[in-house]
Design a protein around this motif. Structure first.
Motif, mmCIF file in Angstrom:
data_model
loop_
_atom_site.group_PDB
_atom_site.id
_atom_site.type_symbol
_atom_site.label_atom_id
_atom_site.label_comp_id
_atom_site.label_asym_id
_atom_site.label_seq_id
_atom_site.Cartn_x
_atom_site.Cartn_y
_atom_site.Cartn_z
ATOM 1 N N MET A 1 8.059 -24.385 6.109
ATOM 2 C CA MET A 1 7.387 -24.251 7.036
ATOM 3 C C MET A 1 7.353 -22.823 7.651
ATOM 4 S SD MET A 1 4.906 -25.762 8.568
ATOM 5 C CE MET A 1 5.456 -27.451 8.506
ATOM 6 N N VAL A 2 8.506 -22.232 7.742
ATOM 7 C CA VAL A 2 8.655 -21.057 8.460
ATOM 8 C C VAL A 2 7.562 -20.169 6.908
ATOM 9 C CG1 VAL A 2 10.214 -19.057 9.021
ATOM 10 C CG2 VAL A 2 10.566 -21.834 10.028
ATOM 11 N N ARG A 3 7.814 -20.093 6.206
ATOM 12 C CA ARG A 3 7.580 -18.987 4.708
ATOM 13 C C ARG A 3 6.271 -19.392 4.608
ATOM 14 N NH1 ARG A 3 8.885 -17.216 0.173
ATOM 15 N NH2 ARG A 3 7.211 -17.402 -2.014
ATOM 16 N N GLN A 4 5.484 -20.274 5.288
ATOM 17 C CA GLN A 4 4.222 -20.476 5.139
ATOM 18 C C GLN A 4 3.319 -20.058 6.098
ATOM 19 O OE1 GLN A 4 3.593 -24.616 5.291
ATOM 20 N NE2 GLN A 4 4.456 -24.922 2.950
ATOM 21 N N LEU A 7 3.662 -16.402 5.612
ATOM 22 C CA LEU A 7 3.030 -15.272 4.556
ATOM 23 C C LEU A 7 1.319 -15.959 5.213
ATOM 24 C CD1 LEU A 7 3.719 -17.289 1.427
ATOM 25 C CD2 LEU A 7 4.413 -14.863 1.989
ATOM 26 N N ALA A 8 0.976 -16.470 6.471
ATOM 27 C CA ALA A 8 -0.112 -16.488 6.802
ATOM 28 C C ALA A 8 -0.355 -15.602 7.149
ATOM 29 C CB ALA A 8 -0.299 -17.742 7.890
ATOM 30 N N GLU A 9 0.756 -15.126 8.640
ATOM 31 C CA GLU A 9 0.402 -14.167 9.157
ATOM 32 C C GLU A 9 0.223 -12.643 8.309
ATOM 33 O OE1 GLU A 9 0.224 -11.847 12.622
ATOM 34 O OE2 GLU A 9 0.555 -14.142 13.031
ATOM 35 N N PHE A 10 0.950 -12.514 7.436
ATOM 36 C CA PHE A 10 0.388 -12.124 6.660
ATOM 37 C C PHE A 10 -0.913 -11.494 6.510
ATOM 38 C CE2 PHE A 10 4.912 -10.918 5.567
ATOM 39 C CZ PHE A 10 4.952 -10.567 6.276
ATOM 40 N N ARG A 11 -1.657 -12.590 5.702
ATOM 41 C CA ARG A 11 -2.453 -12.339 5.040
ATOM 42 C C ARG A 11 -3.759 -11.966 6.707
ATOM 43 N NH1 ARG A 11 -0.619 -17.293 2.748
ATOM 44 N NH2 ARG A 11 -0.086 -16.363 0.522
ATOM 45 N N ARG A 12 -3.540 -12.921 7.704
ATOM 46 C CA ARG A 12 -4.349 -12.711 9.045
ATOM 47 C C ARG A 12 -4.302 -10.944 10.132
ATOM 48 N NH1 ARG A 12 -2.025 -17.749 10.866
ATOM 49 N NH2 ARG A 12 -0.038 -16.645 11.864
ATOM 50 N N GLU A 13 -3.616 -10.486 9.170
ATOM 51 C CA GLU A 13 -3.601 -9.190 9.882
ATOM 52 C C GLU A 13 -3.748 -8.108 8.069
ATOM 53 O OE1 GLU A 13 -2.512 -7.935 12.651
ATOM 54 O OE2 GLU A 13 -2.025 -9.843 13.266
ATOM 55 N N ARG A 14 -3.981 -8.431 7.567
ATOM 56 C CA ARG A 14 -4.363 -8.033 5.934
ATOM 57 C C ARG A 14 -2.805 -6.523 5.171
ATOM 58 N NH1 ARG A 14 -10.634 -6.004 7.140
ATOM 59 N NH2 ARG A 14 -11.239 -8.443 7.206
ATOM 60 N N GLU A 16 0.245 -6.274 2.698
ATOM 61 C CA GLU A 16 0.370 -7.153 1.534
ATOM 62 C C GLU A 16 1.687 -7.919 1.678
ATOM 63 O OE1 GLU A 16 1.423 -4.371 -2.603
ATOM 64 O OE2 GLU A 16 0.888 -2.771 -0.883
ATOM 65 N N LEU A 17 1.636 -8.482 1.082
ATOM 66 C CA LEU A 17 2.242 -9.577 1.086
ATOM 67 C C LEU A 17 3.667 -8.813 0.306
ATOM 68 C CD1 LEU A 17 0.740 -12.728 0.226
ATOM 69 C CD2 LEU A 17 1.346 -11.746 2.005
ATOM 70 N N PRO A 18 5.019 -8.853 1.152
ATOM 71 C CA PRO A 18 6.451 -8.641 0.351
ATOM 72 C C PRO A 18 6.545 -9.299 -1.015
ATOM 73 C CG PRO A 18 6.620 -8.943 2.393
ATOM 74 C CD PRO A 18 5.073 -9.612 2.393
ATOM 75 N N THR A 19 7.461 -8.829 -1.362
ATOM 76 C CA THR A 19 8.691 -9.934 -3.108
ATOM 77 C C THR A 19 8.649 -10.688 -2.394
ATOM 78 O OG1 THR A 19 10.372 -8.265 -2.634
ATOM 79 C CG2 THR A 19 8.523 -7.896 -4.142
ATOM 80 N N ASP A 20 9.152 -12.122 -3.055
ATOM 81 C CA ASP A 20 9.450 -13.506 -2.853
ATOM 82 C C ASP A 20 10.575 -13.014 -3.252
ATOM 83 O OD1 ASP A 20 6.894 -14.861 -3.323
ATOM 84 O OD2 ASP A 20 7.969 -14.964 -5.196
ATOM 85 N N GLY A 21 12.016 -12.162 -2.976
ATOM 86 C CA GLY A 21 13.113 -12.704 -2.135
ATOM 87 C C GLY A 21 12.876 -11.733 -0.709
ATOM 88 N N ARG A 22 11.831 -10.679 -0.240
ATOM 89 C CA ARG A 22 12.284 -9.996 0.406
ATOM 90 C C ARG A 22 12.212 -11.198 1.495
ATOM 91 N NH1 ARG A 22 13.841 -6.606 4.228
ATOM 92 N NH2 ARG A 22 12.309 -5.663 5.785
ATOM 93 N N VAL A 23 10.944 -11.552 1.488
ATOM 94 C CA VAL A 23 10.149 -13.329 2.365
ATOM 95 C C VAL A 23 11.208 -13.996 2.507
ATOM 96 C CG1 VAL A 23 8.447 -14.927 2.358
ATOM 97 C CG2 VAL A 23 7.879 -12.903 1.077
#
Length: 789
Positions: A1-4, A7-14, A16-23
């Motif tokens: 849930m926190v991960r989702q 990621l949604a916040e990154f998309r809203r702020e446009r 670039e998504l970090p790597t999976d390990g960084r997330v």
């Protein structure tokens, strides 16, 4: 849930998504910081003396029993010693004094996680944490353990009072059986005694009455014994024996319960019982035989009937007095009955809490959402009209098709039976079934169960569901996986951890017990089973297995258990002590849910719980059950929850069909022998429609268990919502029976589904341990897996 959310916040702020390990590192860091902040907040709430007592709990040595270990211990078997131990445990928890508001703003799941972590950590592990984390873990443990111990004490009270009654009946019955011999022809015997007595009224009984009776004095003694073995004399003898058992043994524990438990009731009918408990508490330490003259003794329903002559006695001065010990026994019996239906509830309990807390608190504000989740119309008229028209359609289809149903006969029969249904014909065995079995055995042969478990874990990744209850684990994942498999194997086959550790795999018994304590729980085991079920559904080939099933079959299995805990009970049908495991199995033999229930629990409630909360991706739309599922309340609740109940009905020849509306006595004349004289009471359904949806929502959302709701209703059968659910159940049962009688395929479908569930109900036999050379693998022996080593 926190991960989702991240990621949604990154998309809203446009961004670039970090790597999976960084997330993953960002999520772990955020969760750790949030827990750290929560712990600091909780640590600042209790007074200094409470924090000092919490620190003392964690300062105990790991060697030998400690107060913390005692608090963590589960209750033993139903006995006076267990009751006294739980009372002392509850007093110890309350003596620490953790305030109720210390965890008020923390999510229940977070508190439960802290509690689970504190349960498995030794004092030496707790001592390594920061003071904030240590105090928080112990505070969560004590707050939740207080509720759990309170529930355990209520269960012990209910079971103890029942045991007093059961043992008294058994004792009196055994005594009477020794002298009991049924005497026939008592009317003629009475006539001969009366005739002999009138012929010589001045003579001795031994000279006149005894010779007039065949068998003499012994026959008259048998008549007296028979009278004492039934009726009011027998019941009064049982009550007297109960009083003796209570006074000499169980009273000590039950009286102490009144000091630690607070009973409440929202029903004025049961408040006299609470007043009676207060009276008992005031005079608990006295030694008087009667209550004092000036004492107001509450009158409740428990002191009536057979108790009346024992509770009220006339003393030497001709005054009517209340016998203290007898009054206590019948009050505890009345308390037991009220607790079982939650008309009386306990402050600080969870299962036995205020029943008003079982209903969803947001129902009024989210009414449309809750109705939509159950797929029910907001207007009760629409619900009633749809159900009534469905009844008419099924009754009409059955009536019009009677001539084409050679397996069904409808006519009046002795004993009230109106239906006669011929059994199903035996189907021939599929032509290629034996060849298929031989080919499978030729290609794969015998596969060791541990290998099957290993392959399931590798292919599904189910072991990831067994998360560490601590903050982190430094164990190598491969080593952890091996130890988890051995633990699951040891418990799943009942060989045990010690036997599983005996193999040539390099993992000691202490290693396995550590993993079991830190990684395995009922919740994690259920999550692993859900992962395996979901993975199975995902890879099934429709070409081989057919289309996905939406129906499950459910049934229970009795497992013998040692009488060392409060869950073990005597089962009247199986004739032994143990517990029941209730399974839900879909049509292709995949178990989607299992649950532990007591031998006295409602199997209807267990069926509903499993169908609603199985947790897999399967959408359950129908549930096959054995004859235990044919109750009208079961039909009503399942219709409200949105799935069909398909039971195998016992004595279907005596089932009656209800009429959809009054004034239709001449409708469906061919079904008249099987029809009830009255129609469904739709006015009651309309009046209680909103309340029924509210209770169904409580079951769906989990704010209350089905067992708690049905137990409350069953003991208060006049409850209007319960009566309305029964009317809905009668309508749905009529629909089902009408369809079942005319549809031969449905009859066979139900039997086929139940046969799948019966395949899980194999008799339990403990596996045998045998020795083998270390070079040989574990093998599958007979029906049960055997770990050999």
């Amino acid at each position: 849930m926190v991960r989702q959310e991240l990621l949604a916040e990154f998309r809203r702020e446009r961004i670039e998504l970090p790597t999976d390990g960084r997330v993953e590192r960002m999520v772990r860091s955020a969760l750790h910081q949030a827990e750290k902040n929560l712990c600091a907040r909780v640590h600042g709430r209790p007074p200094a003396d409470v924090i000092a007592r919490l620190e003392e709990l964690a300062a105990a040595d790991d060697d030998g029993p400690s107060l913390l270990a005692t608090i963590k211990a589960v209750p033993g078997a139903v006995s006076l010693d267990s009751m006294l131990a739980e009372i002392e445990k509850l007093r110890a928890v309350r003596a620490v004094g953790v305030p109720a508001g210390a965890l008020a703003d923390v999510a229940p799941k977070v508190v439960a996680g802290w509690r689970a972590r504190a349960m498995v950590e030794a004092p030496s592990h707790l001592a390594r944490h920061t003071p904030q984390l240590r105090v928080t873990l112990l505070a969560a443990l004590l707050r939740l353990r207080e509720r759990e111990i309170t529930d355990a004490l209520v269960e012990l009270l209910i079971s103890t009072v029942h045991r007093i009654d059961a043992r008294a009946q058994r004792k009196v019955t055994n005594e009477l059986i020794a002298e009991f011999k049924r005497v026939t022809g008592k009317e003629n015997l009475l006539f001969r005694i009366a005739e002999a007595s009138l012929s010589a009224p001045e003579s001795r009984v031994r000279d006149v009455v005894f010779p007039a009776v065949s068998g003499g004095e012994q026959t008259l003694r048998e008549v007296v014994a028979e009278f004492r073995s039934k009726g009011p004399t027998y019941r009064r003898t049982v009550k007297t024996s109960m009083r003796a058992s209570y006074t000499s043994h169980y009273r000590k524990g039950l009286i102490q319960l009144l000091d630690v438990l607070k009973f409440r009731s929202s029903n004025s009918t049961h408040r006299p019982v609470i007043a009676a408990l207060e009276l008992i508490g005031r005079h608990a330490r006295g030694s008087v035989h009667y209550y004092p003259d000036g004492e107001q003794v509450p009158q409740h329903r428990g002191i009536g009937g057979d108790w009346a002559d024992l509770v009220i006695k006339v003393d030497q001065r001709g005054r009517r007095r209340v016998v203290r010990m007898v009054y206590e026994v019948c009050t505890f019996q009345a308390l037991r009955e009220a607790l079982r239906c939650k008309e009386i509830w306990v402050v600080g309990a969870d299962t036995f809490r205020n029943p008003d807390e079982d209903l969803p608190t947001d129902f009024e504000s989210r009414r449309a959402e809750h109705y939509g989740a159950l797929r029910k119309p907001l207007d009760p008229t629409a619900f009633i009209d749809g159900l009534r028209e469905e009844m008419r359609a099924e009754l009409t289809a059955l009536h019009d098709g009677l001539d084409g149903l050679p397996w069904l006969s409808v006519k009046a029969r002795p004993g009230g039976a109106g239906l006669k249904l011929e059994p199903l014909d035996v189907l021939p065995e599929p032509a290629n079934l034996r060849r298929l079995k031989r080919e499978i055995e030729r290609q794969w042969g015998t596969v060791a169960l541990i290998d099957m478990l290993k392959e399931a874990a590798l292919r599904t990744g189910c072991l990831a569901a067994a998360g560490n209850v601590g903050a982190r684990s430094g164990m190598d994942p491969a080593v952890l996986a091996e130890r988890l498999l051995l633990c699951v194997y040891g418990y799943g086959t009942n060989t045990g951890i010690k036997a599983a550790a005996a193999g040539d795999h390099g993992h000691s018994e202490d290693d396995l017990r550590y993993v079991r304590r830190r990684f395995l729980s009922a919740e994690s085991a259920r999550a692993m089973a859900v992962e395996i079920a979901n993975a199975t559904f995902a890879v099934r080939s429709e070409q081989v297995w057919g289309t996905g099933s939406t129906a499950v079959a459910s049934d229970s299995t009795h497992f013998g258990a040692y009488d060392q805990n409060i869950f073990t009970q005597w089962h009247s049908r199986y004739g032994g002590r143990g517990v029941l495991i209730y399974w839900h199995v879909e049509r292709k033999s995949m178990a989607i849910h299992s649950q532990l229930i007591s031998c006295t629990a409602s199997e209807v409630a267990a069926m509903i719980e499993g169908a609603v909360r199985h947790g897999t991706t399967m959408q359950v739309e129908a549930n096959y059950t054995d004859s235990h599922g044919q109750s009208e309340i079961g039909f009503g609740v399942t219709r409200l929850l949105g799935f069909d109940l398909l039971p195998r009905i016992k004595r279907i020849n005596h089932v009656k069909l209800y009429r959809p509306a009054p004034g239709e006595a001449s409708a469906w004349p061919g079904l008249a022998p099987a029809m009830m004289g009255r129609a469904i009471r739709w006015d009651l359904v309309s009046e209680q429609y909103d309340q029924m949806i509210k209770y169904a929502t409580a079951i769906r959302t989990g704010t209350a268990s089905t067992e708690a709701i049905l137990r409350r209703f069953a003991r208060a059968a006049s409850h209007p919502t319960y009566q309305a659910m029964l009317e809905v159940g009668r309508a749905v049962k009529t629909i089902f029976v009408a369809r079942y009688l005319r549809d031969r395929d449905l009859q066979r479908e139900i039997h086929d589904g139940l046969n799948v569930a019966e395949g899980w109900n194999v008799p339990w036999h403990p596996p045998q341990l045998v020795q083998r050379p270390s070079s040989q693998p574990a093998v599958w022996s007979s029906r049960w897996p055997v770990w050999v080593g």
